[in-house]
Each structure stands twice: as C-alpha cells, then as structure tokens.
Design a protein around this motif. Structure first.
Motif, PDB file in Angstrom:
ATOM      1  N   HIS A   1       3.892  25.885 -33.530  1.00 54.62           N
ATOM      2  CA  HIS A   1       3.462  26.005 -32.140  1.00 54.62           C
ATOM      3  C   HIS A   1       3.355  24.606 -31.561  1.00 54.62           C
ATOM      4  O   HIS A   1       2.961  23.671 -32.254  1.00 54.62           O
ATOM      5  CB  HIS A   1       2.113  26.736 -32.053  1.00 54.62           C
ATOM      6  CG  HIS A   1       1.738  27.116 -30.657  1.00 54.62           C
ATOM      7  ND1 HIS A   1       1.126  26.240 -29.797  1.00 54.62           N
ATOM      8  CD2 HIS A   1       1.901  28.267 -29.971  1.00 54.62           C
ATOM      9  CE1 HIS A   1       0.928  26.845 -28.638  1.00 54.62           C
ATOM     10  NE2 HIS A   1       1.388  28.081 -28.720  1.00 54.62           N
ATOM     11  N   SER A   2       3.728  24.467 -30.296  1.00 52.91           N
ATOM     12  CA  SER A   2       3.714  23.135 -29.688  1.00 52.91           C
ATOM     13  C   SER A   2       2.297  22.640 -29.420  1.00 52.91           C
ATOM     14  O   SER A   2       2.070  21.451 -29.222  1.00 52.91           O
ATOM     15  CB  SER A   2       4.498  23.154 -28.372  1.00 52.91           C
ATOM     16  OG  SER A   2       3.952  24.118 -27.490  1.00 52.91           O
TER      17      SER A   2
ATOM     18  N   ASP B   1      -1.041  24.567 -24.357  1.00 57.77           N
ATOM     19  CA  ASP B   1       0.137  25.428 -24.214  1.00 57.77           C
ATOM     20  C   ASP B   1      -0.178  26.877 -24.574  1.00 57.77           C
ATOM     21  O   ASP B   1       0.447  27.466 -25.468  1.00 57.77           O
ATOM     22  CB  ASP B   1       1.294  24.919 -25.086  1.00 57.77           C
ATOM     23  CG  ASP B   1       1.820  23.567 -24.635  1.00 57.77           C
ATOM     24  OD1 ASP B   1       1.610  23.227 -23.460  1.00 57.77           O
ATOM     25  OD2 ASP B   1       2.416  22.864 -25.451  1.00 57.77           O
TER      26      ASP B   1
ATOM     27  N   THR C   1       2.717  29.551 -24.911  1.00 60.34           N
ATOM     28  CA  THR C   1       3.826  29.304 -25.826  1.00 60.34           C
ATOM     29  C   THR C   1       3.694  30.189 -27.066  1.00 60.34           C
ATOM     30  O   THR C   1       2.611  30.301 -27.637  1.00 60.34           O
ATOM     31  CB  THR C   1       3.851  27.824 -26.257  1.00 60.34           C
ATOM     32  OG1 THR C   1       3.980  27.013 -25.090  1.00 60.34           O
ATOM     33  CG2 THR C   1       5.022  27.551 -27.184  1.00 60.34           C
TER      34      THR C   1
ATOM     35  N   ASN D   1       8.802  35.666 -33.340  1.00 63.58           N
ATOM     36  CA  ASN D   1       8.032  35.033 -32.283  1.00 63.58           C
ATOM     37  C   ASN D   1       6.882  35.955 -31.871  1.00 63.58           C
ATOM     38  O   ASN D   1       7.116  37.123 -31.542  1.00 63.58           O
ATOM     39  CB  ASN D   1       8.913  34.750 -31.063  1.00 63.58           C
ATOM     40  CG  ASN D   1      10.109  33.886 -31.412  1.00 63.58           C
ATOM     41  OD1 ASN D   1       9.973  32.853 -32.042  1.00 63.58           O
ATOM     42  ND2 ASN D   1      11.292  34.318 -31.001  1.00 63.58           N
TER      43      ASN D   1
ATOM     44  N   ILE E   1       4.190  36.489 -29.043  1.00 59.92           N
ATOM     45  CA  ILE E   1       4.155  36.014 -27.658  1.00 59.92           C
ATOM     46  C   ILE E   1       2.950  36.603 -26.918  1.00 59.92           C
ATOM     47  O   ILE E   1       2.776  37.824 -26.887  1.00 59.92           O
ATOM     48  CB  ILE E   1       5.445  36.403 -26.922  1.00 59.92           C
ATOM     49  CG1 ILE E   1       6.670  35.888 -27.715  1.00 59.92           C
ATOM     50  CG2 ILE E   1       5.458  35.840 -25.503  1.00 59.92           C
ATOM     51  CD1 ILE E   1       7.974  36.400 -27.202  1.00 59.92           C
TER      52      ILE E   1
ATOM     53  N   SER F   1      16.556  28.263 -24.174  1.00 62.39           N
ATOM     54  CA  SER F   1      15.092  28.219 -24.087  1.00 62.39           C
ATOM     55  C   SER F   1      14.642  26.821 -23.726  1.00 62.39           C
ATOM     56  O   SER F   1      15.414  25.848 -23.812  1.00 62.39           O
ATOM     57  CB  SER F   1      14.469  28.641 -25.423  1.00 62.39           C
ATOM     58  OG  SER F   1      14.910  27.790 -26.473  1.00 62.39           O
ATOM     59  N   ASP F   2      13.379  26.705 -23.306  1.00 60.95           N
ATOM     60  CA  ASP F   2      12.834  25.374 -23.050  1.00 60.95           C
ATOM     61  C   ASP F   2      12.382  24.760 -24.375  1.00 60.95           C
ATOM     62  O   ASP F   2      12.494  25.382 -25.441  1.00 60.95           O
ATOM     63  CB  ASP F   2      11.704  25.419 -22.020  1.00 60.95           C
ATOM     64  CG  ASP F   2      10.506  26.249 -22.467  1.00 60.95           C
ATOM     65  OD1 ASP F   2      10.341  26.465 -23.687  1.00 60.95           O
ATOM     66  OD2 ASP F   2       9.729  26.679 -21.608  1.00 60.95           O
TER      67      ASP F   2
ATOM     68  N   ASN G   1       9.588  24.354 -25.583  1.00 51.99           N
ATOM     69  CA  ASN G   1       8.471  25.060 -26.201  1.00 51.99           C
ATOM     70  C   ASN G   1       8.876  26.396 -26.798  1.00 51.99           C
ATOM     71  O   ASN G   1       8.030  27.134 -27.308  1.00 51.99           O
ATOM     72  CB  ASN G   1       7.352  25.287 -25.179  1.00 51.99           C
ATOM     73  CG  ASN G   1       6.649  24.001 -24.803  1.00 51.99           C
ATOM     74  OD1 ASN G   1       6.473  23.123 -25.636  1.00 51.99           O
ATOM     75  ND2 ASN G   1       6.266  23.880 -23.543  1.00 51.99           N
TER      76      ASN G   1
ATOM     77  N   ARG H   1      10.278  28.975 -25.160  1.00 49.19           N
ATOM     78  CA  ARG H   1      10.275  30.103 -24.227  1.00 49.19           C
ATOM     79  C   ARG H   1      11.690  30.392 -23.761  1.00 49.19           C
ATOM     80  O   ARG H   1      12.385  29.502 -23.250  1.00 49.19           O
ATOM     81  CB  ARG H   1       9.365  29.821 -23.030  1.00 49.19           C
ATOM     82  CG  ARG H   1       7.884  29.844 -23.345  1.00 49.19           C
ATOM     83  CD  ARG H   1       7.056  29.682 -22.083  1.00 49.19           C
ATOM     84  NE  ARG H   1       7.134  28.300 -21.597  1.00 49.19           N
ATOM     85  CZ  ARG H   1       6.164  27.409 -21.772  1.00 49.19           C
ATOM     86  NH1 ARG H   1       5.069  27.740 -22.411  1.00 49.19           N
ATOM     87  NH2 ARG H   1       6.296  26.185 -21.312  1.00 49.19           N
TER      88      ARG H   1
END
Length: 270
Positions: free
Chosen positions: A64-65, A86, A89, A157, A159, A220-221, A223, A225
């Motif tokens: 995780h960021s 975040d 995320t 993931n 979320i 995705s970005d 992070n 997403r």
C-alpha cells in the motif's frame, strides 16, 4: 495362486494407475495455504508473511502506498490495515513461491471492522471478484460475487469505497490455492516483444507487437487505481490506443497481459 489379468482388466488397471498419477500431480501443484497474518512482518509500506511447506517457501506481500500497520485483536490474532495516508488506495496482494511469482485461486478473506463500510475485490486485470458490498460492524468473510474472476490470478486488490473504510477494516486469513508459478521466460519474452511507443507521448500511443496474443491492457495511476482498461481479444499485431481524453500530464502504469504472463510499463504523458 498367481492372479491372471485379462486384456480388459489390464486396460482398467492401467487407467486407474494413470488417473492416480494425474491426481497426484494435480494435488502437488494445487497447494492450499492460509496466510493467517499472525506471523506477518510490518515493513512500512508493505507487510509480508512467510509460510514454509516442505522445501518450498511461500511469501504473501501486502503493498500500500500509505503506512501499513498490524493490529493485535487479542491472543496474537493479527490483522493488517493502514493509517490515514492515501485512504482510497487499495491493498495489493501478491504471492511468491521460492522467489517466483505464482498464479493462485482465491478461496476467502476474513475481515474485522470497527464500523460499517463498503469493500470490493478485483484481480490484476481489474476484473471484479467481489462487487462493492456493505459490511456491518463486527467480523466475517468477504463475499465473492464473481468466483470465475478469483481463479488463476496473480494479484488481489482490496478496495475501499470511502476515506474511512480501510481505516476501520482489518484483514487476515487469506486462503488460497497455488495453481502454478509464473515462468520468468514468459515474462521476459513478453517484455522483449511488446513495446509502448512513443513514450513520453501526448496520449496517443501504439503497442508494437511482434506476434504475441495479447488479452488486456490496464492503465492505472502510481497508487494502483485503475483509470481505464481495454480488452485486446488475443490480438497479435500492433494496436493503437488513444489515452489523450482520459489521462492528464504525468506518469502512469500500463499493465499488458497475455495468456501466460503480464508486464507493467511506466508511461509518461506530456
């Protein structure tokens, strides 16, 4: 008395022996593992738990960021969660066997929560394993609404739906079946034969493909997403992709998947 086998009985015997060997081989691959998280180690931005079975070492990594943390529910029963950094995320879970990424089937994930909230699950291609579901205060098992998307995956993931959900929720008892290990050669071959050009770009790019059947592209970005995805349906030629309307200036991750492997490339939009 020496037993005599007829041709029919010999065929039946051989069939039974073959089935036994096949089942033995299948069972040796489909290793069931329950990552309890009770022996996990907090590494800051990731949590790892190691399980040794015979000569094999399996490692679950939770990334995780934000700041990963472990919490003791009592009696050494640990769960992982993260602090307020975040909060939207997802947790990204992957597994290795003897240092090599594996393909696995997800059986279940347990949760404990301090408040009601919505949680969903996806795989590495952003296919929905569990649609966003409201879980009440307490403990239980996350619901798998699309079991087919939980089979033969390389990443899970978890979320949240809003800022408070992952702060309230803790997760443990990730039960999986190991299906196979990813071939390093497959990933290397994909890396060598699929290129993203130009990079940097204004958003209009081309996947230069040297004949590999490609299944999907996920953008995705940084992070993790998902922003957008494209089904490629086994295309083996170059594919033009226009991202100019969905991406602003910056850096992104593009995951390109074939039937056997996947690679992630950083792309820059200027």
């Amino acid at each position: 008395m020496k037993k005599k086998y007829t041709l029919k009985s010999k065929v039946l015997l051989c069939t039974l022996l073959w089935c036994g060997l096949l089942l033995s081989s299948t069972n040796s691959i489909a290793q069931n593992i329950n990552f309890t998280i009770d022996t996990a180690v907090d590494n800051g931005t990731s949590i790892t738990e190691t399980v040794v079975i015979g000569p094999d070492t399996y490692v679950l990594t939770v990334f995780h960021s934000g700041n990963e943390e472990l919490d003791n529910l009592g009696g050494g029963d640990l769960v992982f969660f993260h602090s307020a950094i975040d909060p939207l995320t997802p947790h990204m879970l992957s597994i290795t066997k003897n240092g090599v990424d594996v393909i696995f089937n997800l059986n279940s994930v347990d949760y404990d929560t301090l408040g009601a909230g919505f949680i969903s699950l996806t795989n590495q291609d952003s296919d929905v394993i569990s649609s966003s579901t409201n879980y009440a205060l307490g403990a239980g098992t996350l619901v798998i609404t699309n079991p087919a998307n939980a089979l033969s995956i390389t990443q899970l993931n978890i979320i949240p739906a809003d800022n408070d959900d992952l702060n309230d929720f803790g997760f443990h008892n990730i039960n999986i079946d190991i299906v196979d290990t990813l071939s390093i050669d497959d990933a290397s071959f994909l890396e060598q034969n699929v290129q993203v050009v130009p990079n940097p770009s204004n958003g209009k790019i081309t996947l230069k493909n040297s004949g590999i059947a490609l299944n999907k592209v996920v953008v995705s970005d940084l992070n993790g997403r998902t922003i957008t995805s494209y089904d490629l349906n086994g295309i083996t030629v170059d594919k033009a992709v226009d991202l100019s309307s969905v991406l602003s200036t910056g850096m992104y991750l593009m995951t390109i998947s074939s039937e056997k492997s996947s690679i992630t490339k950083k792309i820059t939009i200027k």
